[in-house]
Design a protein around this motif. Structure first.
Motif, mmCIF file in Angstrom:
data_model
loop_
_atom_site.group_PDB
_atom_site.id
_atom_site.type_symbol
_atom_site.label_atom_id
_atom_site.label_comp_id
_atom_site.label_asym_id
_atom_site.label_seq_id
_atom_site.Cartn_x
_atom_site.Cartn_y
_atom_site.Cartn_z
ATOM 1 N N THR A 186 39.443 44.445 32.458
ATOM 2 C CA THR A 186 39.990 44.288 33.413
ATOM 3 C C THR A 186 38.914 44.533 34.602
ATOM 4 N N VAL A 187 37.470 44.555 33.903
ATOM 5 C CA VAL A 187 36.462 44.410 34.981
ATOM 6 C C VAL A 187 35.911 43.263 34.959
ATOM 7 N N VAL A 188 36.145 42.511 36.463
ATOM 8 C CA VAL A 188 36.410 41.194 36.582
ATOM 9 C C VAL A 188 34.397 40.942 36.224
ATOM 10 N N GLN A 189 33.546 41.280 36.674
ATOM 11 C CA GLN A 189 31.966 41.006 36.956
ATOM 12 C C GLN A 189 31.435 42.177 35.500
ATOM 13 N N GLN A 190 31.034 41.072 34.705
ATOM 14 C CA GLN A 190 30.213 42.266 33.520
ATOM 15 C C GLN A 190 28.897 41.001 32.438
ATOM 16 N N VAL A 191 28.533 41.934 32.140
ATOM 17 C CA VAL A 191 26.916 41.636 31.655
ATOM 18 C C VAL A 191 26.927 41.854 30.396
#
Length: 281
Positions: free
Chosen positions: A38-43
């Motif tokens: 669900t979290v669009v921006q990830q590293v």
């Protein structure tokens, strides 16, 4: 011109993430899968870096006499200009930290008028500093500083921080963690941009809000019969809710490859106009 064509597609991706129904939190570690989906921006920090961050987080907590914690989630933020990442961990029953997910953020841009250097330390998300929700209104520059209407502003109270202007002394600033303008500023996450607060992706804001991730004090209040208008009406029960945001500076002198967030290329319907732009670029 191509970027203007891509923005609607990116906005649609974010909108779909917001609209997705909540998944049940079946276990503490199930939040890891929910974060991933669900979290669009990830590293993705590698294991060796995660271990280093866990050690720095544990040191910060013990330095503040915070020990023997019950199982709960803890948010760690590396304010280092070369990193600018938030990492969510779960402290399990055996006292081991389990990685949940990580995303790019923006902390204080200093020097700058009315800008502060985001302070390092351990900050409790408590009822002493009530949260509120973004109105979604725009400033004189057309920017929605707290993101779209309804996004939650997590308030950590007045804190001491170094001014980025004038005499650059230590002064008071209001430390918050919040979303930012999805069109104008969210793409800048991963670089220092804020006036001292911690800016996070809108979808991470939604996850923290919907799953009561840092709401231990609020949940205790609810158990005592108190009511809080700011709590998400569709929130999930979370017996592992935490209350701490730990901010450190890793001192890294180069940006790690894993910290350089690269958004996936959105799918844009092929039209004569887009084919022409693609050919020109």
């Amino acid at each position: 011109m191509l970027s203007s064509l891509l923005k609607p597609a990116i906005a649609m991706t974010v909108a779909l993430a917001f609209a997705a129904p909540s998944q049940a939190l079946e276990s503490a570690l199930s939040l890891k899968d929910i974060y991933a989906s669900t979290v669009v921006q990830q590293v993705q920090p590698p294991p060796e870096d995660l271990q280093s961050y866990i050690e720095q987080m544990a040191t910060a907590l013990s330095s503040n006499s915070i020990t023997s914690l019950p199982s709960q989630y803890i948010m760690l933020v590396d304010r280092n200009p070369k990193v600018q990442v938030a990492m969510l961990f779960w402290l399990d029953q055996e006292g081991q930290y389990q990685f949940i997910g990580a995303s790019p953020v923006s902390t204080g841009r200093s020097p700058g008028f009315e800008h502060f250097e985001t302070p390092v330390g351990v900050y409790a998300h408590s009822l002493a500093n009530p949260d509120y929700r973004a109105e979604g209104s725009k400033n004189s520059k057309g920017i929605r500083g707290y993101g779209i209407k309804g996004r939650r502003v997590f308030d950590f109270g007045w804190q001491k921080a170094k001014k980025g202007w004038g005499d650059k002394i230590i002064a008071d600033m209001r430390l918050q963690m919040h979303a930012t303008d999805p069109g104008a500023l969210e793409s800048r996450l991963g670089t220092v941009q804020s006036k001292g607060c911690v800016r996070i992706p809108g979808t991470l804001n939604l996850l923290l809000d919907r799953y009561s991730v840092l709401d231990a004090d609020y949940m205790q209040g609810v158990a005592e019969g108190k009511k809080f208008w700011v709590l998400d009406k569709n929130r999930q029960d979370n017996p592992w809710a935490g209350r701490y945001m730990v901010i450190i500076d890793s001192g890294k002198e180069q940006k790690p490859e894993w910290a350089a967030y690269m958004p996936p290329a959105p799918s844009v319907p092929s039209t004569p106009a887009t084919r022409k732009v693609a050919k020109a670029s």
